[in-house]
Design a protein around this motif. Sequence first.
Motif, short mmCIF file in Angstrom:
data_model
loop_
_atom_site.label_atom_id
_atom_site.label_comp_id
_atom_site.label_asym_id
_atom_site.label_seq_id
_atom_site.Cartn_x
_atom_site.Cartn_y
_atom_site.Cartn_z
N ASP A 1 12.36 137.71 131.49
CA ASP A 1 12.67 136.06 131.44
C ASP A 1 13.47 135.73 130.24
OD1 ASP A 1 11.02 135.26 133.61
OD2 ASP A 1 9.19 135.24 132.22
N THR B 1 14.10 132.08 128.41
CA THR B 1 13.77 130.76 128.41
C THR B 1 14.41 130.01 127.22
OG1 THR B 1 11.96 131.43 127.09
CG2 THR B 1 11.39 131.25 129.33
N ALA C 1 17.97 130.91 122.69
CA ALA C 1 17.21 131.23 124.13
C ALA C 1 16.07 132.32 123.54
CB ALA C 1 17.96 131.69 125.26
N ARG D 1 9.18 139.85 123.02
CA ARG D 1 9.95 138.83 123.16
C ARG D 1 10.91 138.77 122.10
NH1 ARG D 1 9.12 133.78 120.43
NH2 ARG D 1 7.58 134.01 118.85
#
Length: 175
Positions: free
Chosen positions: A121, A123, A134, A148
Amino acid sequence: MNGDDLAGRQPAPPGPLEPWPDTVRWQPISRDLIWVELIRLGVGFAVALVVLGVAWAVTGHWLPVAALGVAVLLTAWRTVTIVRAVHAWGYAERENDLLVRHGLLVRRLSIVPYSRMQFVDVTAGPLERAFDLATVQLHTAAAASDARVPGLRPAEASRLRDRLTALGEDRAEGL
């Protein structure tokens, strides 16, 4: 032993408690993430200030004032740790896996094999978008191994997402 004796020696291999391998080329994240985190902290502090101010005005007691002093100290401490924490983040792309490091007191090194990634992902919340940042979130079969990488420029986040997705598909075909 003098400096000449040490010149020919190889650096000692990292110990088991040293999670940052020296042989890895770490990519830093954007320092603009410091501003994003400081603004979030400032908003939280402003809310606490209003609540404690109203509590003091209503009660007239000294306890909300003492709590405000504690809030000021905690905010100052968190400001320092935010700066240091952002500097601690890094990621490295290797042949078969992605390394993500972060942490100050408790240092964490996540190693995510490309073949174990299920999806990636990208985001960006409103505050992150305001600073042109981001976050890339990696998802694997084991929820505890998700990693992440925050504070990336959108172009780098897209590049990393596309590369990780392609490498994940290539590695998964061999299983």
